[in-house]
Design a protein around this motif. Sequence first.
Motif, PDB file in Angstrom:
ATOM      1  N   SER A 190       0.782  -1.170  -0.025  1.00 27.40           N
ATOM      2  CA  SER A 190       0.086   0.013   0.169  1.00 27.40           C
ATOM      3  C   SER A 190       0.888   1.320  -0.141  1.00 27.40           C
ATOM      4  O   SER A 190       0.697   2.126  -0.602  1.00 27.40           O
ATOM      5  CB  SER A 190      -0.892   0.272   1.156  1.00 27.40           C
ATOM      6  OG  SER A 190      -1.613   1.102   1.287  1.00 27.40           O
ATOM      7  N   SER A 191       2.025   1.117   0.743  1.00 22.11           N
ATOM      8  CA  SER A 191       2.640   2.389   0.882  1.00 22.11           C
ATOM      9  C   SER A 191       3.468   2.527  -0.468  1.00 22.11           C
ATOM     10  O   SER A 191       3.830   3.674  -0.863  1.00 22.11           O
ATOM     11  CB  SER A 191       4.047   2.182   2.194  1.00 22.11           C
ATOM     12  OG  SER A 191       3.370   2.202   3.258  1.00 22.11           O
ATOM     13  N   ILE A 192       3.994   1.636  -0.828  1.00 21.04           N
ATOM     14  CA  ILE A 192       4.704   1.564  -2.421  1.00 21.04           C
ATOM     15  C   ILE A 192       3.831   2.139  -3.412  1.00 21.04           C
ATOM     16  O   ILE A 192       4.118   3.155  -4.175  1.00 21.04           O
ATOM     17  CB  ILE A 192       5.135   0.267  -2.857  1.00 21.04           C
ATOM     18  CG1 ILE A 192       6.294  -0.273  -1.721  1.00 21.04           C
ATOM     19  CG2 ILE A 192       5.590   0.290  -4.023  1.00 21.04           C
ATOM     20  CD1 ILE A 192       6.603  -1.541  -1.999  1.00 21.04           C
ATOM     21  N   LEU A 250      -5.640  -1.388   0.511  1.00 16.08           N
ATOM     22  CA  LEU A 250      -4.847  -2.341   1.255  1.00 16.08           C
ATOM     23  C   LEU A 250      -4.899  -1.695   2.456  1.00 16.08           C
ATOM     24  O   LEU A 250      -4.384  -2.607   3.347  1.00 16.08           O
ATOM     25  CB  LEU A 250      -3.794  -2.325   0.051  1.00 16.08           C
ATOM     26  CG  LEU A 250      -3.583  -3.052  -1.231  1.00 16.08           C
ATOM     27  CD1 LEU A 250      -2.356  -3.134  -1.744  1.00 16.08           C
ATOM     28  CD2 LEU A 250      -4.006  -4.483  -1.076  1.00 16.08           C
ATOM     29  N   ILE A 251      -4.526  -0.274   2.812  1.00 14.60           N
ATOM     30  CA  ILE A 251      -4.373  -0.248   4.060  1.00 14.60           C
ATOM     31  C   ILE A 251      -5.508  -0.221   5.224  1.00 14.60           C
ATOM     32  O   ILE A 251      -5.144  -0.679   6.262  1.00 14.60           O
ATOM     33  CB  ILE A 251      -3.839   1.459   3.906  1.00 14.60           C
ATOM     34  CG1 ILE A 251      -2.903   1.713   5.391  1.00 14.60           C
ATOM     35  CG2 ILE A 251      -4.776   2.383   3.989  1.00 14.60           C
ATOM     36  CD1 ILE A 251      -1.617   0.901   5.471  1.00 14.60           C
ATOM     37  N   TYR A 252      -6.667  -0.230   4.715  1.00 12.51           N
ATOM     38  CA  TYR A 252      -7.767  -0.436   5.574  1.00 12.51           C
ATOM     39  C   TYR A 252      -7.970  -1.882   5.927  1.00 12.51           C
ATOM     40  O   TYR A 252      -8.329  -2.574   7.001  1.00 12.51           O
ATOM     41  CB  TYR A 252      -9.174   0.091   4.715  1.00 12.51           C
ATOM     42  CG  TYR A 252      -9.418   1.597   5.158  1.00 12.51           C
ATOM     43  CD1 TYR A 252     -10.173   2.117   6.158  1.00 12.51           C
ATOM     44  CD2 TYR A 252      -8.863   2.550   4.358  1.00 12.51           C
ATOM     45  CE1 TYR A 252     -10.307   3.196   6.544  1.00 12.51           C
ATOM     46  CE2 TYR A 252      -9.248   3.867   4.587  1.00 12.51           C
ATOM     47  CZ  TYR A 252      -9.845   4.190   5.721  1.00 12.51           C
ATOM     48  OH  TYR A 252     -10.287   5.431   5.992  1.00 12.51           O
ATOM     49  N   LEU A 253      -7.450  -2.962   4.833  1.00 17.88           N
ATOM     50  CA  LEU A 253      -7.455  -4.212   5.236  1.00 17.88           C
ATOM     51  C   LEU A 253      -6.428  -4.348   6.220  1.00 17.88           C
ATOM     52  O   LEU A 253      -6.394  -5.294   7.221  1.00 17.88           O
ATOM     53  CB  LEU A 253      -7.029  -4.907   4.030  1.00 17.88           C
ATOM     54  CG  LEU A 253      -8.270  -5.116   2.816  1.00 17.88           C
ATOM     55  CD1 LEU A 253      -7.850  -5.653   1.661  1.00 17.88           C
ATOM     56  CD2 LEU A 253      -9.496  -5.907   3.533  1.00 17.88           C
ATOM     57  N   SER A 254      -5.241  -3.763   6.123  1.00 21.14           N
ATOM     58  CA  SER A 254      -4.244  -3.814   7.296  1.00 21.14           C
ATOM     59  C   SER A 254      -4.723  -3.374   8.475  1.00 21.14           C
ATOM     60  O   SER A 254      -4.439  -3.982   9.654  1.00 21.14           O
ATOM     61  CB  SER A 254      -2.957  -3.305   6.966  1.00 21.14           C
ATOM     62  OG  SER A 254      -2.462  -3.612   5.607  1.00 21.14           O
TER      63      SER A 254
END
Length: 422
Positions: free
Chosen positions: A3-5, A286-290
């Motif tokens: 997600s960060s990438i 992706l970050i919300y899944l994390s």
Amino acid sequence: MLSSIVALGSVALALQLTLPQLWSGFQFVGDGTRPYDFAMNGVVLASIMITISTLINAFGVKLMTRINSIGVFVELSAAVLLILALGWHVVRGPEVLFDTAGFGEGHDLGFFGVFLIGAMASGYVMYGFDTASSLGEETKDPKRTAPKAILRAITASFVLGGLILLFGILAAPDLADPKVGSADGGLQYIVLSVLGGPFGKAFLACIVVAVVVCTLAVHAAAIRMMFAMARDNNLPFSRQLSKVDPVRRTPTVAAIVIGILAVMPLLINVTQPAIFTIMSSISIVLIYLSYLLVTVPMLRNRLLKKWPLAADGSEPGFSLGKWGLPVNILAVLWGGAMTLNLVWPRPEIYNSVPPFEWYLQWGGVIFVAAVTVGGALLYRLKIRHQTGVLAEHAAAVAAHPSSGAVLQAAPAEQDVADAKVS
């Protein structure tokens, strides 16, 4: 980490929304009128920005700290001045906020569907401050300072960002102007139209500073995440990715790899302008899944009376007290709802401009599914069998506590410790 990438590339692409409006010379590719001029130029600007960010993050944390401090000061000062300037030029009352302007008519969900699309903006904002936790390891007493820093940042964003949007709408000369809602218009166009001349461009320059600082912060957080995972042998090529430069005391290899991986998806943007929105949405999904991987287990522990931990020195340094359970429930509901809203394959988000292809509309679902399945297989087949702190990063353990021996950090670990910033 993925997600960060992806977010790093998305943030850097935002320079295309501002720099050409600041000075036409920043439109390196064509004149902006041909089909792919906008997208191709965005890739060029983003690639240059990521290259600069890689060099700064690889050079040393002190330079990064100075740039970040100056940038944040400029951001906050410009935000306050912009609110005052737009407020001075208000041309309509707040009743316009309740006017749907015909949006949603003829659609099943009506204006509520439009509202769900607009709600994505807050989803992006709530993600941005995750970098505070990623860099929390480099602060003093992070259990207390990191949560408070995140709360202050989100509060400031809510107040300042909300007021900028409010007065931007109230001060816009003509809300029916197509440029107000276009990809190369938006708030930047409103600022130039309202303030004009040097004042408008001065504020656009501050927006550029904000994008640069955000790029540096996201890049720094991604580097720390990759280094930490590699240090625990949880990535392919972990030994190489966890190396710390003996002079600059930074994980240089991780910085370069993150920069290269962030540029690669941008190349697709050259002939697929819709990929910009897809990339932005995917990174947030992706970050919300994390986040859900944290909030759901924590809610389970709260309901089982296993959290907060006993007062034996292991409890968290920051606590919500009696508000912990309701906030935790709200966090799970919000995270699940935003994940569904962001990944929902609506054409307005994932395929709003030509070419209209099914794989673009379903791009978010396909990518998230591939990451989830691929990550699960990688973990099951490889990572779970090798996880554990690499020997060169492990602290040497004394033979017995009663021996009076002092714990010594390994040289590589000391390099990391020396590189930390308060």
